[in-house]
Design a protein around this motif. Structure first.
Motif, PDB file in Angstrom:
ATOM      1  N   MET A 253       0.944  -1.308   0.172  1.00 26.62           N
ATOM      2  CA  MET A 253      -0.082   0.107   0.223  1.00 26.62           C
ATOM      3  C   MET A 253       0.980   1.292  -0.070  1.00 26.62           C
ATOM      4  N   GLN A 254       2.105   1.239   0.119  1.00 28.04           N
ATOM      5  CA  GLN A 254       2.733   2.330   0.265  1.00 28.04           C
ATOM      6  C   GLN A 254       3.253   2.691  -1.247  1.00 28.04           C
ATOM      7  N   SER A 255       3.342   4.049  -1.224  1.00 35.41           N
ATOM      8  CA  SER A 255       3.462   4.727  -2.627  1.00 35.41           C
ATOM      9  C   SER A 255       4.928   4.488  -2.888  1.00 35.41           C
ATOM     10  N   GLY A 256       5.176   4.119  -4.455  1.00 34.20           N
ATOM     11  CA  GLY A 256       6.495   3.760  -4.553  1.00 34.20           C
ATOM     12  C   GLY A 256       7.259   5.142  -5.060  1.00 34.20           C
ATOM     13  N   LYS A 257       8.637   4.809  -5.291  1.00 36.90           N
ATOM     14  CA  LYS A 257       9.736   5.873  -5.464  1.00 36.90           C
ATOM     15  C   LYS A 257       9.697   5.884  -7.212  1.00 36.90           C
TER      16      LYS A 257
ATOM     17  N   SER B 120       8.585   9.628 -16.085  1.00 31.98           N
ATOM     18  CA  SER B 120       7.499   9.720 -15.363  1.00 31.98           C
ATOM     19  C   SER B 120       7.612  10.275 -14.043  1.00 31.98           C
ATOM     20  N   GLY B 121       8.819   9.977 -13.368  1.00 33.98           N
ATOM     21  CA  GLY B 121       9.144  10.337 -11.987  1.00 33.98           C
ATOM     22  C   GLY B 121       9.101  11.871 -12.136  1.00 33.98           C
ATOM     23  N   SER B 122       9.842  12.456 -13.080  1.00 35.07           N
ATOM     24  CA  SER B 122      10.123  13.882 -13.308  1.00 35.07           C
ATOM     25  C   SER B 122       8.715  14.797 -13.551  1.00 35.07           C
TER      26      SER B 122
ATOM     27  N   GLY C 173       1.610  19.025  -3.506  1.00 36.63           N
ATOM     28  CA  GLY C 173       1.750  18.574  -2.174  1.00 36.63           C
ATOM     29  C   GLY C 173       1.703  16.842  -2.164  1.00 36.63           C
ATOM     30  N   LYS C 174       2.312  16.232  -1.323  1.00 36.79           N
ATOM     31  CA  LYS C 174       2.170  14.766  -1.309  1.00 36.79           C
ATOM     32  C   LYS C 174       1.426  14.122   0.012  1.00 36.79           C
ATOM     33  N   LYS C 175       0.890  13.198  -0.019  1.00 40.53           N
ATOM     34  CA  LYS C 175       0.301  12.639   1.094  1.00 40.53           C
ATOM     35  C   LYS C 175       1.080  11.936   2.104  1.00 40.53           C
ATOM     36  N   LYS C 176       1.656  13.090   2.775  1.00 38.35           N
ATOM     37  CA  LYS C 176       2.661  12.716   3.684  1.00 38.35           C
ATOM     38  C   LYS C 176       2.113  11.760   5.017  1.00 38.35           C
ATOM     39  N   GLY C 177       1.081  12.180   5.463  1.00 43.10           N
ATOM     40  CA  GLY C 177       0.468  11.691   6.574  1.00 43.10           C
ATOM     41  C   GLY C 177       0.167  10.109   6.399  1.00 43.10           C
ATOM     42  N   LEU C 178      -0.290   9.707   5.547  1.00 44.85           N
ATOM     43  CA  LEU C 178      -0.652   8.182   5.015  1.00 44.85           C
ATOM     44  C   LEU C 178       0.705   7.530   4.723  1.00 44.85           C
ATOM     45  N   ASP C 179       1.676   8.084   4.227  1.00 38.19           N
ATOM     46  CA  ASP C 179       3.028   7.356   3.892  1.00 38.19           C
ATOM     47  C   ASP C 179       3.590   7.319   5.310  1.00 38.19           C
ATOM     48  N   GLU C 180       3.617   8.170   6.180  1.00 39.25           N
ATOM     49  CA  GLU C 180       4.318   7.953   7.254  1.00 39.25           C
ATOM     50  C   GLU C 180       3.477   6.821   8.238  1.00 39.25           C
TER      51      GLU C 180
END
Length: 77
Positions: free
Chosen positions: A25-29, A34-36, A46-53
């Motif tokens: 369920m974690q977001s990939g690097k 496509s990453g750029s 912004g990124k969903k930091k709360g869910l990843d943490e």
């Protein structure tokens, strides 16, 4: 002793399934072109930091439970 071994196996299965789910369920690097593109969008919106943490903490907890259950199973024989 058979009941204790069965309980340890069930606990290890639950810990391993939780570990697999928390990793998947974690977001990939992202990398490459496509990453750029996605990286620019994440910087703007912004990124969903709360869910990843939270998923990172769940992963650490499930990994520790998996390790402890594996040690318990090795001691039980």
């Amino acid at each position: 002793m058979c009941v204790l071994h069965t309980a340890a196996v069930v606990f290890q299965v639950v810990a391993s399934l939780g570990l697999i789910a928390s990793i998947v369920m974690q977001s990939g690097k992202s990398a490459g072109l496509s990453g750029s593109v996605a990286g620019g969008a994440e910087a703007m919106f912004g990124k969903k930091k709360g869910l990843d943490e939270l998923l990172n903490k769940f992963t650490m907890v499930f990994a520790a439970l998996f390790l402890l259950s594996a040690l318990a199973l090795s001691m039980l024989g």
